[in-house]
Design a protein around this motif. Structure first.
Motif: not given
Length: 212
Positions: A56-60, A92-107
């Motif tokens: 959800s947007e709230e998570i990110n 992959l679902k969480f990665a895509r969702d995070a990126h869609q909400h503006g998150v730019e860093t992933f490990v």
């Protein structure tokens, strides 16, 4: 820093969580899990049997970076399909969702044997999730590829225990890429990477995740 941590109940995830909560530079950790975590003033812990239901947007909202330690075994998952859900679909679902909400860093915590061309199902899935998260478009992406992970697991793994004992005996003569990677060392590397958020794509191979 505000951190989204996936897989906080696993061996590496537990260590990332402990290190993040102890780090004064980390303001908040959001850790969605299937079972509740021990409460902490800096921890937000959404709980659901279906982790994808927590997307959800709230998570990110306000998240600066993600550390993904999701992973299981085919034996524990019960089938190849269930294993793929945990080790490929969810990250992959969480990665895509995070990126869609503006998150730019992933490990991402993967495995030393990861390869899309591997004949071994486990290694092939690890390779596929690396490949597809790499296509999401993060400004900063780090993949940790540990070999055998040292640390105290919640559930015993007999063959892994035997392998760990053997590697400890042989450690003085083994090359670094074959030595045990302590969970604390992997976790520190992941936390450092997400906090640094250096632009680009980085691989932390097993030899760089050996203690000391």
């Amino acid at each position: 820093m505000n951190l989204l941590l996936l897989g906080a109940t696993g061996l590496v995830g537990r260590n990332v969580l402990a290190q993040a909560l102890a780090n004064p530079a980390v303001i908040r950790v959001i850790a969605p899990t299937r079972r509740p975590l021990e409460p902490h003033s800096k921890l937000t812990n959404p709980v659901s049997e279906r982790l994808e239901a927590l997307l959800s947007e709230e998570i990110n909202r306000g998240i600066d970076g993600v550390v993904c330690c999701l992973g299981t075994t085919i034996k524990k998952a019960g089938s190849k399909e269930a294993f793929r859900e945990v080790d490929y679909e969810l990250p992959l679902k969480f990665a895509r969702d995070a990126h869609q909400h503006g998150v730019e860093t992933f490990v991402l915590v993967s495995a030393s044997t990861a390869s899309t061309s591997s004949a071994m199902f486990y290694s092939r899935i690890k390779g596929e999730v690396e490949r597809d998260i790499g296509r999401v478009g993060f400004r900063s992406l780090t993949i940790a590829r540990p070999s055998l992970i040292g640390g105290q697991r919640d559930e015993p793994r007999f063959m892994e225990h035997i392998a760990l004992q053997l590697l400890r005996v042989l450690a003085p003569i083994l090359p670094k890429k074959l030595q045990i990677n302590p969970a604390e060392t992997i976790s520190a590397a992941c936390l450092n990477a997400v906090m640094a958020s250096d632009p680009g794509f980085y691989i932390r191979n097993a030899e760089s995740l050996v203690a000391g």
